[in-house]
Design an enzyme around this catalytic site. Structure first.
Site, short mmCIF file in Angstrom:
data_model
loop_
_atom_site.label_atom_id
_atom_site.label_comp_id
_atom_site.label_asym_id
_atom_site.label_seq_id
_atom_site.Cartn_x
_atom_site.Cartn_y
_atom_site.Cartn_z
N HIS A 89 81.64 71.20 -26.10
CA HIS A 89 82.40 71.02 -27.35
C HIS A 89 83.37 72.20 -27.46
CE1 HIS A 89 83.34 69.63 -31.29
NE2 HIS A 89 82.19 69.82 -31.93
N HIS A 129 87.32 63.35 -22.66
CA HIS A 129 87.00 63.30 -24.08
C HIS A 129 86.28 62.00 -24.37
CE1 HIS A 129 87.49 63.58 -28.43
NE2 HIS A 129 87.68 64.85 -28.22
N ASP A 177 91.20 71.93 -25.40
CA ASP A 177 90.73 73.21 -24.88
C ASP A 177 91.39 73.64 -23.59
OD1 ASP A 177 88.84 73.76 -26.90
OD2 ASP A 177 87.53 72.22 -26.07
N1 CMC Z 1 85.20 66.73 -15.13
C1 CMC Z 1 84.77 65.84 -14.19
N2 CMC Z 1 84.28 64.62 -14.48
C2 CMC Z 1 84.23 64.28 -15.76
C3 CMC Z 1 84.65 65.15 -16.79
C4 CMC Z 1 85.15 66.41 -16.43
N3 CMC Z 1 85.59 67.27 -17.34
N4 CMC Z 1 84.47 64.56 -17.98
C5 CMC Z 1 83.94 63.35 -17.72
N5 CMC Z 1 83.80 63.19 -16.38
C6 CMC Z 1 83.29 61.99 -15.68
C7 CMC Z 1 81.80 61.88 -15.84
O1 CMC Z 1 81.12 62.52 -14.78
C8 CMC Z 1 81.62 60.37 -15.81
O2 CMC Z 1 81.76 59.97 -14.47
P1 CMC Z 1 80.84 58.73 -13.92
O3 CMC Z 1 81.32 57.53 -14.68
O4 CMC Z 1 81.11 58.68 -12.47
O5 CMC Z 1 79.42 59.09 -14.25
C9 CMC Z 1 82.85 59.85 -16.54
O6 CMC Z 1 83.86 60.86 -16.35
C10 CMC Z 1 82.63 59.60 -18.02
O7 CMC Z 1 82.22 60.84 -18.60
P2 CMC Z 1 81.08 61.00 -19.67
O8 CMC Z 1 80.34 62.28 -19.41
O9 CMC Z 1 80.26 59.75 -19.78
O10 CMC Z 1 81.95 61.13 -20.99
P3 CMC Z 1 81.46 61.64 -22.38
O11 CMC Z 1 82.26 60.91 -23.38
O12 CMC Z 1 79.98 61.56 -22.52
O13 CMC Z 1 81.83 63.20 -22.37
C11 CMC Z 1 83.00 65.23 -22.58
C12 CMC Z 1 82.94 63.74 -22.96
C13 CMC Z 1 84.10 65.91 -23.37
C14 CMC Z 1 81.66 65.90 -22.98
C15 CMC Z 1 83.22 65.35 -21.05
O14 CMC Z 1 84.47 64.76 -20.71
C16 CMC Z 1 83.18 66.79 -20.58
O15 CMC Z 1 82.08 67.30 -20.30
N6 CMC Z 1 84.36 67.49 -20.46
C17 CMC Z 1 84.38 68.89 -20.10
C18 CMC Z 1 84.07 69.76 -21.31
C19 CMC Z 1 85.21 69.78 -22.28
O16 CMC Z 1 86.36 69.99 -21.92
N7 CMC Z 1 84.88 69.64 -23.57
C20 CMC Z 1 85.85 69.72 -24.66
C21 CMC Z 1 86.05 68.43 -25.36
S1 CMC Z 1 87.51 68.45 -26.43
C22 CMC Z 1 87.17 69.59 -27.66
C23 CMC Z 1 86.18 69.09 -28.61
O17 CMC Z 1 86.56 68.35 -29.53
O18 CMC Z 1 85.01 69.42 -28.46
#
Ligand code: CMC
Length: 434
Positions: free
Chosen positions: A268, A307, A363
């Site tokens: 986050h 996201h 971010d």
């Molecule tokens: N790098 C590599 N792969 C990713 C990333 C990433 N940053 N984010 C998502 N994926 C992949 C993930 O592995 C999954 O792949 P697969 O379908 O093969 O399993 C797919 O994309 C879908 O991702 P998810 O984890 O199911 O998506 P989510 O909605 O649960 O997670 C997130 C959203 C923001 C937690 C995630 O994208 C992430 O961990 N990003 C990196 C951390 C980050 O930048 N966070 C800040 C978010 S914006 C500020 C805020 O409002 O908090």
């Protein structure tokens, strides 16, 4: 057009149920009538991480993740960032409309005159280790404020809520600055009421021996825009924490401590800090392909990408990229920006990221600006929290005034042991008591 209802046939019993659809949503409670027999609890929906569950009705922020649109009270974020300052934005988010000149004067006067913290709060902060993470200090100090403002328990009283809102928006930057000065071994700086919200924050951070701190106008405006961009983001992890804790009628200081704790996590608001560590680890443009390889192999995440809601470019990231140029005119160009731009270019052309609709989020670029402005990396999530304080308070107040809300209490699917007798031999019991 047909009826605005959903018909569900339960194949266990052959019975059909007609469920109303309102706002493109069905009410999960309506599923409870679907039973195999009278003793049956009724059908529930299962949704870990709230992937497809609306937990409230809200009028504050709208996101169209596919189109990359973000609106505060209906206004596009680009217009808000261009035409308002942070305190006007905070008013808009909390009260629903842009303040008139008179409303703004009263609002900003009250916030400005609640920026001081009790001397005992200073002592409290002094008790932390010299290397304590400022986000840990912020979380704890927010909770500690609850012990100073016991009137904040009057959460049903509109005047009391207003006072706590002034206090919290006013004091969060003061606590944040004290956490920074503590880590530097520097004396804390008192607020300067003649400066703007962002200007005063810079004063409390960076004032040394000069009698009057003069913030650089470009950096002051850039910081103010960054606060605006972070002000609210509908039902994210920390807003949900604020609502959830607030729903037990805890006071807003404890609720905001919970929200800040949720923000701290690297998935986050802690992601901005992680982006900087990642860019430093990558070190040069030549190392980007091998880093992308590790991301695709699932070894690491590309921090600042992806996201839950945006499946398009985060509009906040676009604005931050633009203002970074204005900041760098003052501070000099941060060399990490070139690595970030190249990383973004390579990622956006790569099938892995295209298929998963992974774009830069808020971010990705914010940390590069914060670094150029002289903030230590650990302060980045704290800067996020300062802007987000207004959003948390708006979400908290909306929840309290919503007659459909109750204490947040999710259900579970219990898959543990069935009821059984506890068998403990006399010898074992005696061994424990020996
Ligand atoms: N790098 C590599 N792969 C990713 C990333 C990433 N940053 N984010 C998502 N994926 C992949 C993930 O592995 C999954 O792949 P697969 O379908 O093969 O399993 C797919 O994309 C879908 O991702 P998810 O984890 O199911 O998506 P989510 O909605 O649960 O997670 C997130 C959203 C923001 C937690 C995630 O994208 C992430 O961990 N990003 C990196 C951390 C980050 O930048 N966070 C800040 C978010 S914006 C500020 C805020 O409002 O908090």
């Amino acid at each position: 057009m047909g009826k605005n209802t959903l018909t569900i046939t339960d194949n266990r019993t052959g019975k059909a149920y007609e469920i109303p659809i309102e706002h493109e949503t069905i009410n999960a409670k309506h599923l409870r009538q679907i039973k195999v027999n009278e003793d049956d609890f009724g059908l529930m929906s299962y949704d870990p991480a709230y992937m497809n569950t609306a937990s409230c009705k809200s009028q504050i922020t709208f996101i169209d993740g596919d189109k990359g649109i973000l609106l505060y009270r209906g206004y596009p974020i680009q217009q808000v960032a261009e035409k308002l300052n942070y305190l006007q934005t905070a008013y808009l988010i909390i009260n629903g409309e842009v303040p008139t000149a008179k409303e703004y004067d009263e609002w900003s006067w009250n916030i400005t005159h609640h920026t001081m913290i009790h001397e005992n709060i200073k002592k409290f902060i002094e008790g932390f280790q010299y290397d304590a993470h400022p986000m840990g200090i912020l979380v704890s100090t927010l909770a500690a404020l609850s012990t100073f403002y016991q009137d904040a328990k009057e959460i049903k009283d509109a005047e009391s809520r207003k006072l706590q809102i002034y206090r919290l928006i006013g004091k969060v930057p003061t606590i944040a600055a004290a956490a920074y000065r503590h880590s530097m071994g520097l004396p804390y700086v008192y607020p300067d009421n003649e400066l703007s919200y962002a200007g005063n924050f810079l004063n409390m951070l960076f004032k040394m021996t000069e009698p009057k701190y003069e913030p650089n106008p470009a950096l002051e405006r850039a910081l103010d825009v960054l606060f605006i961009l972070h002000a609210d983001h509908e039902q994210n992890c920390s807003a949900s924490a604020m609502r959830s804790v607030g729903s037990s009628h805890a006071d807003p200081y404890c609720s905001m401590a919970a929200a800040a704790a949720a923000l701290y996590g690297p998935l986050h608001g802690g992601a901005n800090e992680m982006v900087l560590h990642m860019l430093k680890e990558i070190g040069s443009k030549n190392n980007i392909p091998s880093y992308i390889k590790r991301v695709k192999a699932g070894e690491v995440l590309l921090m600042g990408f992806g996201h839950r809601v945006y499946k398009n470019y985060d509009p906040r990231a676009r604005i931050i990229k633009q203002i970074s140029e204005e900041v760098f005119e003052v501070t000099g160009r941060n060399p990490l920006l070139d690595i970030a731009i190249e990383l973004e270019r390579i990622a956006l052309e790569d099938e892995y990221f295209i298929k998963r609709k992974l774009y830069p989020n808020v971010d990705f670029y914010s940390g590069i600006i914060y670094q150029a402005m002289g903030f230590p990396v650990a302060m980045y999530p704290v800067l996020f929290a300062i802007g987000r304080a207004s959003g948390w308070l708006a979400q908290w107040q909306e929840m309290l005034l919503d007659t459909e809300q109750k204490i947040a209490r999710p259900r579970q699917i219990y898959l543990g042991a069935k009821e059984r007798d506890l068998q403990v031999s006399k010898a074992k019991r005696e061994a424990v008591h020996r």
